[in-house]
Design a protein around this motif. Structure first.
Motif, mmCIF file in Angstrom:
data_model
loop_
_atom_site.group_PDB
_atom_site.id
_atom_site.type_symbol
_atom_site.label_atom_id
_atom_site.label_comp_id
_atom_site.label_asym_id
_atom_site.label_seq_id
_atom_site.Cartn_x
_atom_site.Cartn_y
_atom_site.Cartn_z
ATOM 1 N N GLU A 101 0.839 -1.191 0.000
ATOM 2 C CA GLU A 101 0.000 0.000 0.000
ATOM 3 C C GLU A 101 0.881 1.251 0.000
ATOM 4 O O GLU A 101 1.873 1.325 0.720
ATOM 5 C CB GLU A 101 -0.871 -0.016 1.258
ATOM 6 C CG GLU A 101 -1.630 1.257 1.556
ATOM 7 C CD GLU A 101 -2.257 1.245 2.945
ATOM 8 O OE1 GLU A 101 -2.921 2.230 3.286
ATOM 9 O OE2 GLU A 101 -2.082 0.242 3.679
ATOM 10 N N TYR A 102 0.494 2.239 -0.803
ATOM 11 C CA TYR A 102 1.225 3.510 -0.813
ATOM 12 C C TYR A 102 0.470 4.520 0.049
ATOM 13 O O TYR A 102 -0.705 4.801 -0.188
ATOM 14 C CB TYR A 102 1.368 4.044 -2.233
ATOM 15 C CG TYR A 102 1.901 5.459 -2.286
ATOM 16 C CD1 TYR A 102 3.134 5.779 -1.718
ATOM 17 C CD2 TYR A 102 1.168 6.488 -2.883
ATOM 18 C CE1 TYR A 102 3.636 7.069 -1.742
ATOM 19 C CE2 TYR A 102 1.658 7.783 -2.916
ATOM 20 C CZ TYR A 102 2.892 8.072 -2.348
ATOM 21 O OH TYR A 102 3.372 9.356 -2.371
ATOM 22 N N LEU A 103 1.155 5.046 1.052
ATOM 23 C CA LEU A 103 0.574 6.066 1.925
ATOM 24 C C LEU A 103 1.434 7.324 1.826
ATOM 25 O O LEU A 103 2.559 7.343 2.324
ATOM 26 C CB LEU A 103 0.538 5.581 3.375
ATOM 27 C CG LEU A 103 -0.097 6.547 4.383
ATOM 28 C CD1 LEU A 103 -1.607 6.620 4.170
ATOM 29 C CD2 LEU A 103 0.219 6.127 5.820
ATOM 30 N N PRO A 104 0.939 8.385 1.160
ATOM 31 C CA PRO A 104 1.703 9.634 1.151
ATOM 32 C C PRO A 104 1.876 10.112 2.590
ATOM 33 O O PRO A 104 0.896 10.453 3.250
ATOM 34 C CB PRO A 104 0.820 10.587 0.333
ATOM 35 C CG PRO A 104 -0.105 9.700 -0.439
ATOM 36 C CD PRO A 104 -0.330 8.503 0.435
ATOM 37 N N SER A 105 3.092 10.127 3.060
ATOM 38 C CA SER A 105 3.273 10.298 4.508
ATOM 39 C C SER A 105 4.675 10.778 4.835
ATOM 40 O O SER A 105 5.558 10.838 3.981
ATOM 41 C CB SER A 105 3.035 8.956 5.209
ATOM 42 O OG SER A 105 3.959 7.984 4.732
ATOM 43 N N ALA A 155 0.109 9.879 7.548
ATOM 44 C CA ALA A 155 -0.296 10.468 6.269
ATOM 45 C C ALA A 155 -0.209 11.987 6.358
ATOM 46 O O ALA A 155 -0.705 12.585 7.318
ATOM 47 C CB ALA A 155 -1.705 10.031 5.900
ATOM 48 N N ASP A 156 0.432 12.621 5.368
ATOM 49 C CA ASP A 156 0.640 14.067 5.443
ATOM 50 C C ASP A 156 -0.108 14.850 4.365
ATOM 51 O O ASP A 156 0.138 16.029 4.174
ATOM 52 C CB ASP A 156 2.139 14.394 5.389
ATOM 53 C CG ASP A 156 2.788 13.967 4.077
ATOM 54 O OD1 ASP A 156 2.100 13.387 3.218
ATOM 55 O OD2 ASP A 156 4.005 14.213 3.916
ATOM 56 N N ARG A 157 -1.017 14.202 3.660
ATOM 57 C CA ARG A 157 -1.834 14.900 2.663
ATOM 58 C C ARG A 157 -3.004 14.008 2.275
ATOM 59 O O ARG A 157 -3.064 12.847 2.644
ATOM 60 C CB ARG A 157 -0.992 15.259 1.436
ATOM 61 C CG ARG A 157 -0.650 14.095 0.547
ATOM 62 C CD ARG A 157 0.568 14.345 -0.299
ATOM 63 N NE ARG A 157 1.760 13.882 0.381
ATOM 64 C CZ ARG A 157 2.870 13.510 -0.254
ATOM 65 N NH1 ARG A 157 2.946 13.610 -1.558
ATOM 66 N NH2 ARG A 157 3.901 13.077 0.417
ATOM 67 N N GLY A 158 -3.933 14.584 1.526
ATOM 68 C CA GLY A 158 -5.064 13.809 1.041
ATOM 69 C C GLY A 158 -6.126 13.563 2.095
ATOM 70 O O GLY A 158 -6.094 14.114 3.194
ATOM 71 N N ALA A 159 -7.057 12.677 1.757
ATOM 72 C CA ALA A 159 -8.202 12.415 2.628
ATOM 73 C C ALA A 159 -7.798 11.754 3.939
ATOM 74 O O ALA A 159 -8.515 11.840 4.927
ATOM 75 C CB ALA A 159 -9.221 11.541 1.895
ATOM 76 N N ALA A 294 -8.950 7.169 13.980
ATOM 77 C CA ALA A 294 -9.061 8.607 13.710
ATOM 78 C C ALA A 294 -7.677 9.180 13.408
ATOM 79 O O ALA A 294 -6.660 8.609 13.799
ATOM 80 C CB ALA A 294 -9.670 9.322 14.909
ATOM 81 N N PRO A 295 -7.612 10.306 12.712
ATOM 82 C CA PRO A 295 -6.312 10.939 12.467
ATOM 83 C C PRO A 295 -5.742 11.538 13.750
ATOM 84 O O PRO A 295 -6.492 11.864 14.676
ATOM 85 C CB PRO A 295 -6.646 12.041 11.455
ATOM 86 C CG PRO A 295 -8.081 12.360 11.715
ATOM 87 C CD PRO A 295 -8.722 11.061 12.110
ATOM 88 N N VAL A 296 -4.439 11.662 13.812
ATOM 89 C CA VAL A 296 -3.805 12.349 14.937
ATOM 90 C C VAL A 296 -4.227 13.813 14.917
ATOM 91 O O VAL A 296 -4.255 14.449 13.864
ATOM 92 C CB VAL A 296 -2.271 12.261 14.841
ATOM 93 C CG1 VAL A 296 -1.623 13.078 15.951
ATOM 94 C CG2 VAL A 296 -1.828 10.817 14.932
ATOM 95 N N ARG A 297 -4.587 14.328 16.077
ATOM 96 C CA ARG A 297 -5.032 15.714 16.135
ATOM 97 C C ARG A 297 -4.625 16.332 17.474
ATOM 98 O O ARG A 297 -4.312 15.627 18.430
ATOM 99 C CB ARG A 297 -6.531 15.827 15.919
ATOM 100 C CG ARG A 297 -7.378 14.941 16.832
ATOM 101 C CD ARG A 297 -8.715 14.637 16.155
ATOM 102 N NE ARG A 297 -9.704 14.087 17.068
ATOM 103 C CZ ARG A 297 -9.821 12.795 17.333
ATOM 104 N NH1 ARG A 297 -8.986 11.929 16.783
ATOM 105 N NH2 ARG A 297 -10.769 12.364 18.148
ATOM 106 N N ARG A 316 -9.096 21.674 10.920
ATOM 107 C CA ARG A 316 -9.854 20.707 11.700
ATOM 108 C C ARG A 316 -10.124 19.483 10.852
ATOM 109 O O ARG A 316 -10.486 19.581 9.686
ATOM 110 C CB ARG A 316 -11.172 21.321 12.169
ATOM 111 C CG ARG A 316 -11.977 20.385 13.089
ATOM 112 C CD ARG A 316 -13.142 21.135 13.693
ATOM 113 N NE ARG A 316 -12.694 22.219 14.548
ATOM 114 C CZ ARG A 316 -12.288 22.046 15.802
ATOM 115 N NH1 ARG A 316 -12.277 20.847 16.337
ATOM 116 N NH2 ARG A 316 -11.895 23.072 16.523
ATOM 117 N N SER A 317 -9.915 18.312 11.435
ATOM 118 C CA SER A 317 -10.192 17.079 10.713
ATOM 119 C C SER A 317 -11.682 16.977 10.430
ATOM 120 O O SER A 317 -12.510 17.234 11.307
ATOM 121 C CB SER A 317 -9.744 15.877 11.547
ATOM 122 O OG SER A 317 -10.163 14.679 10.951
ATOM 123 N N PRO A 318 -12.065 16.587 9.209
ATOM 124 C CA PRO A 318 -13.488 16.564 8.861
ATOM 125 C C PRO A 318 -14.295 15.524 9.616
ATOM 126 O O PRO A 318 -15.509 15.628 9.687
ATOM 127 C CB PRO A 318 -13.471 16.258 7.358
ATOM 128 C CG PRO A 318 -12.171 15.562 7.126
ATOM 129 C CD PRO A 318 -11.210 16.197 8.089
#
Length: 376
Positions: A101-105, A155-159, A294-297, A316-318
Motif C-alpha cells: 500500500e502507498y501512503l503519502p506520509s 499520512a501528510d496529505r489527502g483524505a 481517527a487521524p492524529v489531532r 480541523r479534521s473533517p
C-alpha cells in the motif's frame, strides 16, 4: 541478465510486466522503496526493490531473497487499519519485489526533525493506534522485531491526512518460525532494543512492547531512552543493563511508558493492555472509539502542523471532534459566584416585623394630618 536489469532500474522501469516505477521514496540497508503505478488496477503502490544481493554469494543472495518473500507472507497475514497492507510479492530479473500500500506520509522520525519532539497527547494517539495494530499482529503470532520512529508513518496529505500506520515487517517472524540466525546476532535497532534482546535472546511479543514504549519515549523526550551515542556497541551495552534515562516530559504517559519498558519481559503489559493503558491515562476509560481509526489531532481537534503539508496544517479534521480528556482526580470545585449584598427584613433581626408595622402606621398618620391641614 540480472546485472543488466539492475543497472537500468529507474523511473519508467516496468516490474513484472505490471508495476511502472515513478520515483524513489527512500531506501535502507534492505533495499530501495519506489512509488509505482499498478497498471492492472490503475492505482499507486509502494514497491520495495532488493539491492543488497549484488556481490554476494549465491547462498547469501538466496537468504536475502527468502527474507523478502518471508516479509510479504508475514505482512499479508495482517489486515489492520493502522498497518501498511501488503498486496503482492513478484519476481523481476530473478529478484523478489514486495508490493505494498502507498501512503503519502512522513515518518515519526521525520516529524521529529521538524518539531524536535511531539506533545504527549499526540504521541498517545500514535501509540494507541500502533499498539492496536500490533495487538492484532501478536494475536496472529506475528512479532514485528524492529519498531522505531522511522517505521511509523503518518499520512501528510489527502483524505487520510493524520492517519497512522505501522510499516516494514521486513524482519518480522511468526511465533512458530524457526530462527536461522546465529545466536550472537542481535535483531533490531540498538536505540530501541529491550534488555533481553540486547543480551542475545530472541525477540518476543514482550520485546515489541518495550520497543514501542522506547519509540514513544523518543518522540516525546527528543532522544532515545539510552541517550545519544554514535557507537552502537555503547548503546547495546546500555540496553543490556537497562540504563534508561528517566523521562521528564511525558506527563500522564510517564507510568505507562515505564511499565512498557520494564527490564523484565514478564513484568510488561501485553500489547493490548499497553494500548488500553495509554488510552486510559491520557483520554480516560472507554475512549478507544474516539482515538482508534481517527487521524492524529491536537487537543482542540486540528491536525498538528508536523503531520500535514503546508495548507492542511492546523485544519480541523473533517471526521473528528476535540479529544476526550479524563476527569482530574480530586479536582477542586469552582467557587460559587458571589452575589451583591441586598437589604431584606431578615437582615434586621427577629424584631424586624413589628418595627416595620410601627413605621408604616407613623407614616400613614403624618399623611392624614397633612391632608386635614390642607382641607382647613
Amino acid at each position: 541478465m540480472t546485472e543488466r536489469a539492475r543497472s537500468i532500474v529507474g523511473p519508467d522501469y516496468l516490474v513484472a510486466g505490471r508495476y511502472r516505477l515513478q520515483s524513489k521514496l527512500g531506501g535502507g540497508g534492505m533495499g530501495a522503496v519506489w512509488l509505482a503505478t499498478d497498471r492492472l488496477l490503475n492505482r499507486d503502490v509502494a514497491i520495495k526493490q532488493v539491492l543488497s544481493t549484488a556481490g554476494l554469494s549465491e547462498d547469501e543472495a538466496r537468504v536475502i531473497r527468502d527474507q523478502i518473500v518471508h516479509e510479504g507472507r508475514v505482512a499479508a497475514k495482517l489486515s489492520h487499519e493502522h498497518a501498511i497492507a501488503v498486496y503482492d510479492v513478484v519476481l523481476e530479473a530473478g529478484e523478489p519485489w514486495l508490493v505494498m500500500e502507498y501512503l503519502p506520509s512522513r515518518s515519526v522520525a521525520k516529524a521529529m526533525a521538524l518539531a524536535d519532539a511531539l506533545s504527549p497527547i499526540e504521541v498517545a494517539q500514535i501509540g494507541a493506534q500502533v499498539a492496536d495494530a500490533l495487538a492484532t499482529a501478536h494475536a496472529a503470532g506475528i512479532v514485528h522485531r524492529d519498531i522505531k520512529p522511522g517505521n511509523i508513518l503518518v499520512a501528510d496529505r489527502g483524505a487520510e491526512v493524520g492517519k497512522v500506520k505501522l510499516s516494514d515487517f521486513g524482519i518480522s517472524r511468526g511465533a512458530g518460525d524457526l530462527s536461522d540466525e546465529p545466536e550472537d546476532v542481535i535483531t533490531g535497532t540498538p536505540a530501541y532494543l529491550p534488555p533481553e534482546v540486547a543480551r542475545g535472546a530472541q525477540p518476543t511479543a514482550a520485546s515489541d512492547v518495550f520497543s514501542l514504549g522506547a519509540t514513544l519515549y523518543t518522540a516525546i523526550e527528543g532522544h532515545p531512552p539510552y541517550g545519544i551515542e554514535e557507537d552502537n556497541e555503547v548503546i547495546v551495552t546500555r540496553a543490556a543493563m537497562a540504563q534508561i534515562i528517566p523521562p521528564t516530559r511525558s506527563g500522564a504517559l510517564t507510568q505507562v511508558l515505564l511499565h512498557m519498558m520494564e527490564p523484565a519481559p514478564q513484568r510488561r503489559p501485553t500489547m493490548a493492555e499497553a494500548r488500553n493503558e495509554i488510552l486510559t491515562a491520557v483520554f480516560g476509560p472507554g475512549t478507544g472509539p474516539y482515538i482508534l481509526g481517527a487521524p492524529v489531532r491536537t487537543e482542540d481537534g486540528t491536525i498538528p502542523a508536523w503531520a500535514a503539508r503546508n495548507s492542511a496544517a492546523g485544519l480541523r479534521s473533517p471526521h473528528s471532534t476535540p479529544l476526550p480528556r479524563p476527569p482530574r482526580a480530586n479536582a477542586p470545585k469552582a467557587p460559587a459566584p458571589q452575589r451583591k449584598p441586598s437589604f431584606t427584613l431578615s437582615s434586621l433581626g427577629p424584631n424586624a416585623a413589628p418595627l416595620a408595622i410601627a413605621v408604616g402606621l407613623l407614616i400613614g398618620l403624618l399623611i392624614l394630618i397633612v391632608i386635614l391641614i390642607a382641607v382647613m
